[in-house]
Design a protein around this motif. Structure first.
Motif, short mmCIF file in Angstrom:
data_model
loop_
_atom_site.label_atom_id
_atom_site.label_comp_id
_atom_site.label_asym_id
_atom_site.label_seq_id
_atom_site.Cartn_x
_atom_site.Cartn_y
_atom_site.Cartn_z
N GLN A 5 0.83 -1.20 0.00
CA GLN A 5 0.00 0.00 0.00
C GLN A 5 0.86 1.26 0.00
N ILE A 19 1.75 1.81 -3.54
CA ILE A 19 0.61 2.32 -4.31
C ILE A 19 0.39 3.80 -4.04
N ASP A 20 0.46 4.19 -2.76
CA ASP A 20 0.27 5.60 -2.42
C ASP A 20 1.36 6.47 -3.03
N GLU A 24 3.08 5.81 -5.71
CA GLU A 24 2.87 5.86 -7.15
C GLU A 24 1.78 6.86 -7.52
N LYS A 25 0.70 6.87 -6.75
CA LYS A 25 -0.37 7.82 -7.04
C LYS A 25 0.11 9.26 -6.93
N THR A 26 0.91 9.53 -5.91
CA THR A 26 1.42 10.89 -5.73
C THR A 26 2.34 11.29 -6.87
N VAL A 55 2.53 9.96 -9.92
CA VAL A 55 1.79 10.04 -11.19
C VAL A 55 1.02 11.35 -11.26
N LYS A 56 0.44 11.75 -10.16
CA LYS A 56 -0.31 13.02 -10.13
C LYS A 56 0.61 14.19 -10.46
N ARG A 62 -1.71 8.10 -17.80
CA ARG A 62 -1.66 7.74 -16.38
C ARG A 62 -1.33 6.26 -16.18
N HIS A 78 1.94 4.55 -14.22
CA HIS A 78 1.85 3.55 -13.14
C HIS A 78 2.66 2.31 -13.50
#
Length: 1307
Positions: free
Chosen positions: A747, A750-751, A753-755, A757-758, A768, A772
């Motif tokens: 997790q 994942i967090d 990666e989200k940051t 990618v944003k 997007r 990822h």
């Protein structure tokens, strides 16, 4: 290698005889080292299905009349087995021939081989020959380095496409691997433990799921449970290593710590026995609350005599270097811990009714006897205890350094700030104290007390204030750490006090006023000072943890009941043993237990779980509950009783209390519609929990006075034990922790990666999903890099340059060993090279290492790392459909100095070495220097080798300009004293510049800038542009400066400049200034001024229009307008013939080594264009490119060069004419003879004059010519306009990894 002789009854058709003798035969396994024929295919299939992996070579002993053979030696290689055969020839053949009968021959041979086997295995690892063969095959099949140690292997079946494949499951320290060979079809699978997301077992089948959603099912007929437990253990080690050191998550194991427990006679592999001992030692330490350094030495079956019940209880004795422990077979019936240093004697007891029961009696230093009977091997036990006692080390306080600070240890704060109890509460306290005194009288006191269910009942009722320090220290295990480290706390306190400007200390000071502020002890300097010292000392003891919020709250409670030093060791036990990883960066341990609680709610409160999951309540409540052990959410008086239970039960009590609170509020929580409402329900209930047996005077806070009382803490604890105590065992908690440790770390990824990618979703290249996927493969490649680097240690360095960099001192490494969110996805050269070679269409280029050059061009700061944004721009441009930009980038990557001398020499004609060659060699040496600060940072600007004091041409040209301009020598920078112009701090024009310039690969804004940047033609525009570059953090290299003053030279003015500024100067002075002024502000590219120097470099043959000399001059071009844009003048250097030939070869390789007729014509056209660009002799025409007296609005010619109309020879022009004439005369004089005299009498400005410059070296083409011609080829345009689907390439790379098709990192 020699082995224990094994008899073979029947000859095997799977072996081929290689050598014969009368009594011996050397055989090779059929199919080994041969092409796969039908016979070898059958043998390989048989070995895979039957799980037989024999060595490929063996030696048999056999006698002519016997049907029995003996296998006496095996070999992994032919050389190894031949060595054993030669030994037999030398030492046994002649001896055996003299013996009378075959029986004597066989007996002698077997005895001799057994002797050789014993002799050769004395100092060996202890592994069996079969396991050595298995290890060799494991490394060969999966290409594993020597450091990757095999633990064990199991026969298993892997189902692929609904077809079962029988093979071998190999388990090593960092990988689970599977290999199967069935009728010439091989299957290889390799899975890293660090990438496992789920591990489960059902019957004989083990299920594995990875982070990229790949599932694997392995069925084991035998040992399925052992294999599953081993995978779980190694996965736990891998994830813990990943948490501690994300940059190097490779598990290693020190076998020396566990050899005492390993059974020497066991047939299991040594490493497997060590890991078993490691697991048992961990369970041993957790149960008995012992220090982390304790390693279990063994256990033995025995009965213990309990004086309080006057009977024996069966159980096991456990031994470690510092402790003698006992645990009953019946759970929690009785346990005992005796420190070895307190054992006074060990005696046999052979009298009484049980005199035949192998009894022993152990006397402690307090003369307390402990009796044990029915010991399986009493003599061994006594001998072992005696041996451990002889090696016991009792630590003593050492003399330590003195520090100039004054302080004294604070006693328990409750001694000063006494709690004022009511008479009823005081009476209850005295009754509890009396019950504890009675318990001590029957069960003993101190560490060596009998720990039974009676003590659990007393703890649940609550510990009296007077005994809390003693009981907490014993059951938490803090007493052991304190006794093993005398004087350590004082030393840490004084060292920490000497640390100045510490970020950790600032955090501690900020949180001190918020530590139990309602208690008067922490409203004075004594309490605050003691708390500060405890927290600072622990931050120094454990830098990996440092300080984390919530540590101040629990430490303040410890200080109320414990002395200052005891509170410190309580905090150490809490952070390191009781709640591991709770107070590290990202509070990983608390988040893991948050997942455990969530699953426990799903198991025990299934009807409520789905509702809470939807509201997200568990994530909101658990962190504050766990980190402070309910101190921050329940009243101080009530939380004390929970702490009492916590030090005995550990984290188990936290889960039980949490489940009970949630269950009591089931109905109210089900009615909640949002998380805020649910949080309010729980907060109100927790604030109402009270302790009727520990009531203190009511607080002055009216809000607290008005709180409704909901439940007593005694009832809460009792109900929690009753409903959940039996089902919630320590083993169950550890299983759930292992599971959620994997999920929590995943997790985090994942967090992150989200940051990331944003932050990069606006890039012009990748969507997007592609971002990822790219982040996933970066993480996976970084994980495998460490093992690959270990393998590289034994290999020779490749011919290509190896990039070595120092870590930038500015890298922000986060506490706890983890790197920053974005730095976790930065890549070094090795990972970038792999991604480039596996994902981009330019991987087909083999003549030139495009990846290495692109990495150097993109690495702006020379740190040896590319951040994710740089990586996206680099890979994105290569994988995009932007043909013009891709051709431009490819052109740049083939310009010097990116194109190394070794690569250019592949196509360059042999010619005599010149001074310029020596300079290039020195430059190359600096370029690939091991010191990144010298090779990367210093190279982009013209270095010492470009502007050396021995460089006669530049020095003489500069001095001559001085003389002709009539200015003093200190107006220009003294090049002989300051060889590196970029470091001249005296030049005011360089005050805000940095000579290092790296490229920004075009992003969204950069691509727009490729067609819109205007040419700078005057000094004001230039200054504005430079300021803009500086504000953007980008810098320009010296040889693209548009002003000579940027090289450290002041703008040249006549000696009368100061006078001309006054009213008395007059028109004569102005005229003189006009005649003497050297107009250098109109020079648009200083690299072309080197045409002046070229004529005086006696052996220099090539034009400086193609000599970039720095990465900065290459990096500048990608932010410039396209070639041929209106009003634009490209700073891109021209390309020499040698570089162009490699460039065209690279294009052909990118095209798949196919060149059609259209490409051949384009190549010939470019060759002709280069020939037409040859300059026979540097002359006055070469200076027309400098726009001397030009208007600045001329159009470039067909070759992309600017044109300038004829101008009248001004005083400035005459300076260059005179200098050129002098340089030409010097060149002719060096040539010598009449030919030189003839050269001096020729027309100096004639373009047709003879030149000594080599024609081929004068060949060059511009980037405009290259791109325009290349795009006329339909196949090139189509290939470069084709985009690459990055997701598909990454999926193929992941598939290769799963199939063990490793990447070659030898660049």
């Amino acid at each position: 290698m020699w082995i224990q002789p094994k008899d073979l009854l029947l000859p095997s058709p799977f072996w081929i005889a290689e050598m014969y003798s009368k009594y011996f035969v050397l055989q090779k396994r059929r199919g080994h080292g041969e092409s796969r024929g039908f016979g070898s295919m059958l043998v390989g299939t048989f070995d895979s299905v039957m799980s037989t992996k024999p060595a490929p070579y063996r030696i048999l002993h056999q006698t002519p009349s016997s049907e029995v053979s003996y296998e006496i030696a095996i070999g992994l290689t032919q050389d190894e087995i031949v060595k054993d055969w030669e030994w037999l020839q030398t030492n046994l053949f002649s001896v055996l021939n003299e013996m009378e009968n075959e029986e004597e021959v066989t007996n002698f041979t077997i005895c001799k081989i057994q002797s050789l086997y014993a002799q050769n295995n004395q100092d060996d690892t202890g592994e069996s020959p079969d396991f050595k063969v298995m290890t060799s095959q494991f490394r060969k099949i999966f290409k594993m380095p020597e450091e990757e140690r095999l633990v064990n292997s199991y026969s298993a079946t892997y189902v692929k496409n609904k077809i079962p494949r029988q093979g071998q499951l190999y388990i090593s320290l960092n990988h689970v691997c599977f290999y199967s060979y069935l009728l010439s079809e091989e299957i290889k699978r390799i899975i890293r433990f660090a990438e496992l997301e789920d591990i489960s077992r059902s019957g004989k089948t083990i299920y594995l799921k990875t982070t990229n959603n790949m599932t694997y099912n392995f069925t084991l007929i035998f040992n399925a449970s052992k294999a599953h437990a081993l995978i779980e253990q190694l996965n736990k080690m891998a994830i813990q290593k990943l948490i501690q050191d994300p940059e190097s998550p490779v598990v290693d194991h020190d076998t020396s710590n566990y050899t005492r427990f390993a059974t020497k006679m066991s047939k299991e592999p040594v490493l497997l026995r060590d890991l078993t001992a490691r697991q048992k030692s961990e369970e041993f330490r957790v149960y008995f609350r012992l220090p982390q350094t304790e390693i279990i030495d063994g256990k033995i079956k025995a009965d213990i005599w309990t004086p309080y019940s006057k009977r024996f209880h069966a159980g096991y004795i456990y031994l470690s270097p510092n402790f003698f422990c006992f645990r009953s077979d019946v759970k929690d019936l009785v346990s005992l811990v005796i420190p070895m240093k307190t054992i006074k004697s060990v005696e046999k007891k052979d009298d009484g009714q049980q005199r035949y029961d192998n009894q022993i009696v152990i006397f402690s230093s307090d003369n307390v006897p402990f009796m044990f009977s029915k010991i399986v091997d009493r003599e061994v036990l006594i001998s072992k205890i005696t041996d451990l006692l002889s090696r016991i080390h009792i630590p003593v306080s050492r003399e330590r350094a003195k520090y100039d600070i004054s302080w004294s240890k604070q006693t328990a704060l409750l001694n000063t700030f006494k709690t004022q109890f009511s008479p009823d509460i005081q009476k209850k306290q005295e009754q509890k104290l009396a019950r504890w005194e009675d318990h001590f009288r029957d069960f003993g006191r101190g560490i060596a007390m009998f720990r039974t269910t009676d003590v659990i009942n007393l703890i649940v009722e609550g510990i009296p204030d007077k005994l809390r320090q003693e009981i907490w220290l014993i059951f938490s295990g803090a007493i052991h750490d304190k006794e093993m480290n005398p004087g350590l706390y004082e030393d840490l306190v004084e060292k920490a006090a000497c640390i100045k400007n510490s970020f950790v200390h600032d955090e501690i000071d900020r949180d001190l006023p918020r530590s139990l502020p309602e208690h008067p002890a922490f409203q004075c300097t004594d309490g605050i000072g003691a708390l500060r010292r405890v927290l600072q000392a622990y931050a120094l003891r454990n830098p990996q943890v440092g300080y984390c919020q919530a540590m101040n709250i629990v430490s303040s409670v410890f200080l109320l009941f414990c002395d200052e030093e005891n509170a410190f060791w309580m905090l150490a036990a809490l952070c390191e043993n009781l709640l591991p990883d709770y107070y590290q960066d990202k509070i990983v341990g608390a988040q893991i237990d948050q997942g455990v609680l969530n699953e426990l709610v799903a198991t025990h409160l299934s009807d409520l779980h789905e509702h809470l999951e939807r509201l997200g309540v568990i994530k909101m409540i658990s962190i504050s509950w766990f980190l402070t052990i309910f101190i921050s959410v329940i009243s101080y008086e009530s939380s004390l009783q929970i702490l009492d239970c916590f030090f005995y039960e550990g984290a188990k009590i936290i889960f039980m209390i949490s489940l009970q609170i949630i269950e009591w509020n089931r109905d109210k929580l089900l009615d909640c519609q949002d998380d805020g409402e649910a949080m309010l329900v729980l907060q109100t209930y927790l604030e109402g929990i009270y302790n009727p047996e520990y009531q203190v005077p009511p607080p002055t806070d009216k809000r607290r006075q008005e709180r409704p009382q909901t439940q007593t803490v005694q009832t809460l604890i009792y109900e929690a034990y009753t409903k959940f105590g039996a089902e919630l065992t320590q083993q169950r908690i550890e299983e759930l922790r292992n599971k959620h440790r994997r999920l929590t770390v995943r997790q985090f990824d994942i967090d992150n990666e989200k940051t990331i990618v944003k932050a990069h979703v606006q890039n012009p290249y990748f969507e997007r999903l592609e971002l990822h996927t790219l982040l996933t493969i970066i993480r996976e490649e970084k994980l495998v890099l460490k093992s690959v680097q270990q393998q590289q240690k034994t290999q020779s360095l490749s011919e290509a340059p190896q990039l070595q960099h120092h870590q930038s001192p500015a890298r922000d490494i986060m506490p706890g060993g983890g790197s920053g969110r974005h730095e976790a996805y930065s890549v070094n050269y090795e990972v970038f090279h792999t991604l480039f070679s596996e994902l981009t269409p330019w991987r087909k280029c083999v003549s030139v290492d495009i990846a290495e050059k692109l990495f150097r061009l993109t690495d702006k700061k020379g740190t040896g790392q590319l951040d994710f944004g740089q990586l996206v721009n680099a890979l994105g441009l290569v994988c995009s459909n932007k043909s013009t930009e891709k051709l431009k980038l490819l052109f740049v990557l083939h310009l010097p100095p990116l194109l190394s001398k070794a690569e250019i020499e592949r196509t360059r004609r042999p010619r005599p070495r010149t001074k310029d060659d020596a300079e290039e060699a020195i430059e190359a040496e600096d370029f690939f220097d091991d010191d990144a600060s010298e090779s990367i940072e210093a190279l982009p600007s013209p270095s010492d080798q470009n502007f050396d004091a021995d460089d006669f041409a530049l020095i003489s040209a500069t001095q001559h300009l001085h003389n002709l301009a009539g200015i003093s020598g200190n107006t220009f920078m003294d090049l002989s004293r300051t060889p590196n112009l970029s470091l001249n701090s005296n030049a005011s024009s360089l005050a805000h510049r940095n000579s290092t310039f790296y490229v920004d690969l075009p992003g969204a804004a950069g691509l727009a800038g490729l067609s819109g940047t205007a040419t700078r033609t005057d000094a004001g525009q230039e200054d504005d542009y430079d300021i803009g570059l500086h504000q953007q953090g980008r810098y320009e290299s010296i040889d693209t400066f548009s002003d000579i003053s940027d090289l450290g030279a002041a703008r040249m003015t006549p000696p009368t400049t100061a006078a001309a500024s006054s009213a008395a100067a007059g028109s004569n002075a102005a005229t003189a200034a006009e005649q003497m002024l050297l107009n250098v502000e109109t020079i648009s590219n200083f690299s072309q001024i080197s045409d002046l120097v070229a004529a005086t470099r006696l052996d220099r043959a090539d034009s400086n229009a193609t000599d970039t000399r720095s990465l900065g001059s290459l990096g500048y071009l990608l932010d410039q307008p396209n070639e041929g844009a209106a009003g634009g003048h490209s700073p891109v250097p021209h390309m020499r013939k040698e570089n162009f030939q490699l460039l065209w070869r690279s294009i052909i390789e990118i095209m798949g080594c196919v060149q059609d007729e259209e490409m051949r014509r384009a190549y010939e056209n470019l060759i002709e264009l280069g020939n037409s660009n040859i300059k026979k002799e540097p002359s006055l025409e070469s200076f027309t490119q400098l726009n001397l007296a030009g208007s600045g609005d001329e159009q470039p010619d067909n070759n992309g060069n600017p044109t300038t109309p004829a101008a009248e020879p001004s005083s400035t022009t005459r300076l260059f004419i005179a200098l050129e004439e002098e340089l030409r005369q010097a060149k002719a004089a060096a040539a010598g003879g009449g030919a030189a005299a003839t050269t001096r009498t020729t027309n100096t400005t004639s373009s047709g004059s003879s030149s000594s410059t080599n024609i081929s070296d004068g060949w060059h083409i511009s980037i405009k010519q290259f791109i325009a011609t290349a795009l006329t080829c339909e196949c090139i345009e189509k290939a470069f306009q084709t985009s690459t689907r990055i997701v598909e390439q990454i999926e193929q790379l992941q598939k290769k990894r799963r199939k063990c098709l490793s990447t070659n990192y030898n660049y």
